[in-house]
Motif scaffolding. Structure first.
Motif, PDB file in Angstrom:
ATOM      1  N   THR A 173      -3.957  41.215 119.782  1.00  0.00           N
ATOM      2  CA  THR A 173      -4.323  40.226 118.772  1.00  0.00           C
ATOM      3  C   THR A 173      -5.753  39.782 119.025  1.00  0.00           C
ATOM      4  O   THR A 173      -6.113  39.497 120.168  1.00  0.00           O
ATOM      5  CB  THR A 173      -3.385  38.996 118.881  1.00  0.00           C
ATOM      6  OG1 THR A 173      -2.048  39.452 118.687  1.00  0.00           O
ATOM      7  CG2 THR A 173      -3.710  37.951 117.823  1.00  0.00           C
ATOM      8  N   ARG A 174      -6.569  39.787 117.996  1.00  0.00           N
ATOM      9  CA  ARG A 174      -7.935  39.260 118.102  1.00  0.00           C
ATOM     10  C   ARG A 174      -7.901  37.777 117.713  1.00  0.00           C
ATOM     11  O   ARG A 174      -7.260  37.407 116.726  1.00  0.00           O
ATOM     12  CB  ARG A 174      -8.840  40.047 117.156  1.00  0.00           C
ATOM     13  CG  ARG A 174     -10.263  39.558 117.001  1.00  0.00           C
ATOM     14  CD  ARG A 174     -11.214  40.001 118.094  1.00  0.00           C
ATOM     15  NE  ARG A 174     -11.266  41.441 118.361  1.00  0.00           N
ATOM     16  CZ  ARG A 174     -12.082  42.302 117.743  1.00  0.00           C
ATOM     17  NH1 ARG A 174     -12.898  41.888 116.798  1.00  0.00           N
ATOM     18  NH2 ARG A 174     -12.094  43.573 118.082  1.00  0.00           N
ATOM     19  N   ARG A 175      -8.544  36.947 118.524  1.00  0.00           N
ATOM     20  CA  ARG A 175      -8.614  35.518 118.182  1.00  0.00           C
ATOM     21  C   ARG A 175     -10.060  35.132 117.960  1.00  0.00           C
ATOM     22  O   ARG A 175     -10.933  35.443 118.772  1.00  0.00           O
ATOM     23  CB  ARG A 175      -7.995  34.667 119.288  1.00  0.00           C
ATOM     24  CG  ARG A 175      -6.493  34.813 119.314  1.00  0.00           C
ATOM     25  CD  ARG A 175      -5.786  33.885 120.288  1.00  0.00           C
ATOM     26  NE  ARG A 175      -4.344  33.981 120.047  1.00  0.00           N
ATOM     27  CZ  ARG A 175      -3.566  34.979 120.453  1.00  0.00           C
ATOM     28  NH1 ARG A 175      -4.088  35.979 121.127  1.00  0.00           N
ATOM     29  NH2 ARG A 175      -2.268  34.988 120.171  1.00  0.00           N
ATOM     30  N   GLY A 176     -10.316  34.449 116.824  1.00  0.00           N
ATOM     31  CA  GLY A 176     -11.662  33.993 116.527  1.00  0.00           C
ATOM     32  C   GLY A 176     -11.660  32.489 116.412  1.00  0.00           C
ATOM     33  O   GLY A 176     -10.739  31.820 116.890  1.00  0.00           O
ATOM     34  N   ASP A 177     -12.673  31.973 115.773  1.00  0.00           N
ATOM     35  CA  ASP A 177     -12.820  30.532 115.627  1.00  0.00           C
ATOM     36  C   ASP A 177     -11.795  30.017 114.606  1.00  0.00           C
ATOM     37  O   ASP A 177     -12.033  30.077 113.405  1.00  0.00           O
ATOM     38  CB  ASP A 177     -14.265  30.258 115.165  1.00  0.00           C
ATOM     39  CG  ASP A 177     -14.585  28.782 115.261  1.00  0.00           C
ATOM     40  OD1 ASP A 177     -13.799  28.047 115.908  1.00  0.00           O
ATOM     41  OD2 ASP A 177     -15.599  28.360 114.673  1.00  0.00           O
ATOM     42  N   GLY A 178     -10.636  29.604 115.089  1.00  0.00           N
ATOM     43  CA  GLY A 178      -9.611  29.047 114.189  1.00  0.00           C
ATOM     44  C   GLY A 178      -8.749  30.080 113.492  1.00  0.00           C
ATOM     45  O   GLY A 178      -8.018  29.751 112.560  1.00  0.00           O
ATOM     46  N   TRP A 179      -8.834  31.361 113.912  1.00  0.00           N
ATOM     47  CA  TRP A 179      -7.987  32.379 113.285  1.00  0.00           C
ATOM     48  C   TRP A 179      -7.481  33.370 114.322  1.00  0.00           C
ATOM     49  O   TRP A 179      -8.009  33.466 115.427  1.00  0.00           O
ATOM     50  CB  TRP A 179      -8.729  33.130 112.172  1.00  0.00           C
ATOM     51  CG  TRP A 179      -9.963  33.866 112.607  1.00  0.00           C
ATOM     52  CD1 TRP A 179     -11.234  33.361 112.622  1.00  0.00           C
ATOM     53  CD2 TRP A 179     -10.053  35.208 113.121  1.00  0.00           C
ATOM     54  NE1 TRP A 179     -12.113  34.313 113.101  1.00  0.00           N
ATOM     55  CE2 TRP A 179     -11.412  35.463 113.417  1.00  0.00           C
ATOM     56  CE3 TRP A 179      -9.139  36.224 113.345  1.00  0.00           C
ATOM     57  CZ2 TRP A 179     -11.878  36.674 113.924  1.00  0.00           C
ATOM     58  CZ3 TRP A 179      -9.582  37.451 113.858  1.00  0.00           C
ATOM     59  CH2 TRP A 179     -10.946  37.661 114.137  1.00  0.00           C
TER      60      TRP A 179
ATOM     61  N   GLY B  56      -7.279  41.699  95.649  1.00  0.00           N
ATOM     62  CA  GLY B  56      -7.596  40.711  96.692  1.00  0.00           C
ATOM     63  C   GLY B  56      -8.898  39.969  96.402  1.00  0.00           C
ATOM     64  O   GLY B  56      -9.808  40.531  95.795  1.00  0.00           O
ATOM     65  N   PRO B  57      -8.992  38.725  96.854  1.00  0.00           N
ATOM     66  CA  PRO B  57     -10.236  37.970  96.665  1.00  0.00           C
ATOM     67  C   PRO B  57     -11.271  38.311  97.738  1.00  0.00           C
ATOM     68  O   PRO B  57     -10.972  39.031  98.695  1.00  0.00           O
ATOM     69  CB  PRO B  57      -9.772  36.518  96.832  1.00  0.00           C
ATOM     70  CG  PRO B  57      -8.600  36.605  97.763  1.00  0.00           C
ATOM     71  CD  PRO B  57      -7.946  37.942  97.527  1.00  0.00           C
ATOM     72  N   GLU B  58     -12.475  37.787  97.584  1.00  0.00           N
ATOM     73  CA  GLU B  58     -13.537  37.987  98.580  1.00  0.00           C
ATOM     74  C   GLU B  58     -13.220  37.117  99.802  1.00  0.00           C
ATOM     75  O   GLU B  58     -12.958  35.933  99.668  1.00  0.00           O
ATOM     76  CB  GLU B  58     -14.876  37.557  97.939  1.00  0.00           C
ATOM     77  CG  GLU B  58     -16.102  37.778  98.783  1.00  0.00           C
ATOM     78  CD  GLU B  58     -16.397  39.257  99.070  1.00  0.00           C
ATOM     79  OE1 GLU B  58     -16.019  40.129  98.258  1.00  0.00           O
ATOM     80  OE2 GLU B  58     -16.997  39.514 100.139  1.00  0.00           O
ATOM     81  N   PRO B  59     -13.227  37.710 100.999  1.00  0.00           N
ATOM     82  CA  PRO B  59     -12.939  36.878 102.176  1.00  0.00           C
ATOM     83  C   PRO B  59     -14.092  35.934 102.514  1.00  0.00           C
ATOM     84  O   PRO B  59     -15.243  36.196 102.145  1.00  0.00           O
ATOM     85  CB  PRO B  59     -12.753  37.905 103.296  1.00  0.00           C
ATOM     86  CG  PRO B  59     -13.146  39.222 102.772  1.00  0.00           C
ATOM     87  CD  PRO B  59     -13.417  39.124 101.316  1.00  0.00           C
ATOM     88  N   GLU B  60     -13.747  34.888 103.266  1.00  0.00           N
ATOM     89  CA  GLU B  60     -14.780  33.951 103.720  1.00  0.00           C
ATOM     90  C   GLU B  60     -15.589  34.580 104.849  1.00  0.00           C
ATOM     91  O   GLU B  60     -16.788  34.455 104.922  1.00  0.00           O
ATOM     92  CB  GLU B  60     -14.093  32.686 104.233  1.00  0.00           C
ATOM     93  CG  GLU B  60     -14.752  31.424 103.742  1.00  0.00           C
ATOM     94  CD  GLU B  60     -13.960  30.210 104.171  1.00  0.00           C
ATOM     95  OE1 GLU B  60     -13.946  29.258 103.400  1.00  0.00           O
ATOM     96  OE2 GLU B  60     -13.368  30.205 105.256  1.00  0.00           O
ATOM     97  N   GLN B  61     -14.861  35.256 105.746  1.00  0.00           N
ATOM     98  CA  GLN B  61     -15.532  35.984 106.834  1.00  0.00           C
ATOM     99  C   GLN B  61     -14.667  37.163 107.261  1.00  0.00           C
ATOM    100  O   GLN B  61     -13.458  37.160 107.033  1.00  0.00           O
ATOM    101  CB  GLN B  61     -15.802  35.060 108.018  1.00  0.00           C
ATOM    102  CG  GLN B  61     -14.553  34.421 108.549  1.00  0.00           C
ATOM    103  CD  GLN B  61     -14.783  33.753 109.914  1.00  0.00           C
ATOM    104  OE1 GLN B  61     -15.778  33.974 110.582  1.00  0.00           O
ATOM    105  NE2 GLN B  61     -13.827  32.945 110.334  1.00  0.00           N
ATOM    106  N   VAL B  62     -15.317  38.150 107.867  1.00  0.00           N
ATOM    107  CA  VAL B  62     -14.562  39.303 108.363  1.00  0.00           C
ATOM    108  C   VAL B  62     -15.001  39.664 109.779  1.00  0.00           C
ATOM    109  O   VAL B  62     -16.126  39.360 110.191  1.00  0.00           O
ATOM    110  CB  VAL B  62     -14.725  40.564 107.470  1.00  0.00           C
ATOM    111  CG1 VAL B  62     -14.224  40.352 106.071  1.00  0.00           C
ATOM    112  CG2 VAL B  62     -16.143  41.071 107.482  1.00  0.00           C
TER     113      VAL B  62
END
Ligand SMILES: Cc1cc2nc3c(=O)[nH]c(=O)nc-3n(C[C@H](O)[C@H](O)[C@H](O)COP(=O)(O)OP(=O)(O)OC[C@H]3O[C@@H](n4cnc5c(N)ncnc54)[C@H](O)[C@@H]3O)c2cc1C
Length: 328
Positions: A45-51, A264-270
């Motif tokens: 699992t990759r963990r980022g800032d709040g995800w 699908g919509p445009e993501p906020e970040q990837v």
């Protein structure tokens, strides 16, 4: 002090860990080595800032009674749960028939069951094994981070992908190098996409049989996941191979575009990850053990190319080692 009774397992993925557990339960001194900071390998699992997002294995199934029994134990321990996403299939396909598939995921992340297996095992992470040295009575390991380790191991069991086993076996006069060379592993570009809100889509997971993507899934729909709305987009092996040397940003852009074509919509970040060795052409070779060298191989690539195969293959190798009387 050297203990030539001990066995080294290289790779703390499901194959290596299940192998090590069987040996340990039979009373064999075993140490597991992995190059990463944690255990689990492609169960991750990759963990980022709040995800968070599972960027390797997405879920697994349990078909054999043995693995079903292991999964029942994990369910009871709370490290695995069923996942029943609302599904769709895009592109040409035949209507599915037969028993409904039960899909399982690790909780709170895919590596949870491997962490449970590793709990009672001596695991040395941050050890990239780069050479196996034949010495009197067995093998010594040379690692990138710590140089030559003093311990001598009676046997070395590799639970690493074929492409990573190859270089370790090349200098050794054993047929295992040929086995590794004969198995071809496939790449996969994977995008972890975060959204401000849940996309308005009629599915939470989709198999795609057309275009660059093969799978998209709403990671946030898996049990126990927290944080921002998160999806995983996975490219096909063919597309990934054709775009292998692409910049991550460019590959990610093309895959997001394909997701947008599914509505699908445009993501906020990837965040984009390139797996050079994601999965493999299905094989049923099974584990390989060469008692005269004290060398063995296990891994998903030798048995079905999936999570269950990795677990079965690891245990099978341990059984062969124990059966050959090589363990004591
Ligand atoms: C993108 C993706 C999607 C997938 N989806 C699914 C799915 O939906 N369902 C499913 O069943 N399977 C899926 N899989 C496959 C599944 O993840 C694997 O079958 C399984 O996790 C393999 O376990 P393993 O122990 O054989 O190998 P790995 O998990 O790869 O473990 C090998 C370990 O060896 C370590 N290692 C390698 N070289 C060295 C070295 N020289 N020294 C020390 N350590 C080393 C690595 O760090 C790693 O931890 C997917 C895989 C990927 C990548």
């Amino acid at each position: 002090m050297n203990d030539a009774k001990a066995i080294a397992v290289i790779g703390a993925g499901l194959a290596g860990l299940s192998c090590a557990r069987v040996l340990q339960e039979a009373g064999v001194a075993v140490t597991v080595f992995d190059k990463s900071r944690g255990v689990g390998g492609r169960l991750c699992t990759r963990r980022g800032d709040g995800w968070q997002a599972d960027h390797g294995a997405q879920y697994f199934t349990a078909r054999s009674p043995e693995f079903q029994s292991q999964v029942a134990g994990w369910l009871e321990a709370g490290v695995v749960a069923e996942w029943q996403p609302q599904r769709a299939v895009f592109g040409p396909h035949e209507a599915s028939a037969g028993e409904p598939v039960v899909r399982y995921v690790g909780v709170p992340g895919m590596s949870a069951p491997t962490k449970a297996l590793a709990e009672a095992l001596p695991v040395r992470t941050g050890h990239t094994v780069r050479r196996l040295l034949p010495v009197d009575g067995g093998w010594q390991l040379e690692t990138v981070e710590h140089g030559l380790l003093p311990e001598v191991y009676r046997a070395v069991l590799l639970g690493v992908p074929a492409a990573q086993a190859g270089p370790l076996l090349q200098p050794v006069n054993s047929s295992l190098a040929e086995v590794a060379a004969a198995h071809h592993m496939l790449p996969s570009w994977t995008v972890m996409a975060q959204f401000a809100a849940r996309p308005d889509l009629p599915f939470e997971a989709a198999f795609i049989n057309d275009g660059p993507l093969r799978w998209v899934a709403r990671n946030s729909s898996k049990p126990g996941r927290t944080g921002q709305e998160s999806w995983v987009l996975q490219a096909t092996a063919a597309w990934s191979a054709a775009h292998l040397e692409e910049e991550p940003e460019a590959a990610g852009r093309l895959l997001v575009e394909a997701f947008r074509q599914l509505g699908g919509p445009e993501p906020e970040q990837v965040s984009v990850h390139r797996w050079r060795y994601a999965d493999c052409e299905a094989a049923d070779t099974g584990s390989v053990w060469e008692a005269q060298y004290g060398l063995g191989l296990c891994g998903d690539w030798l048995l079905g190319g999936r999570v269950e195969g990795a677990w079965v293959c690891g245990r099978e190798l341990a059984g062969k080692v124990l059966g050959s009387g090589h363990s004591h």
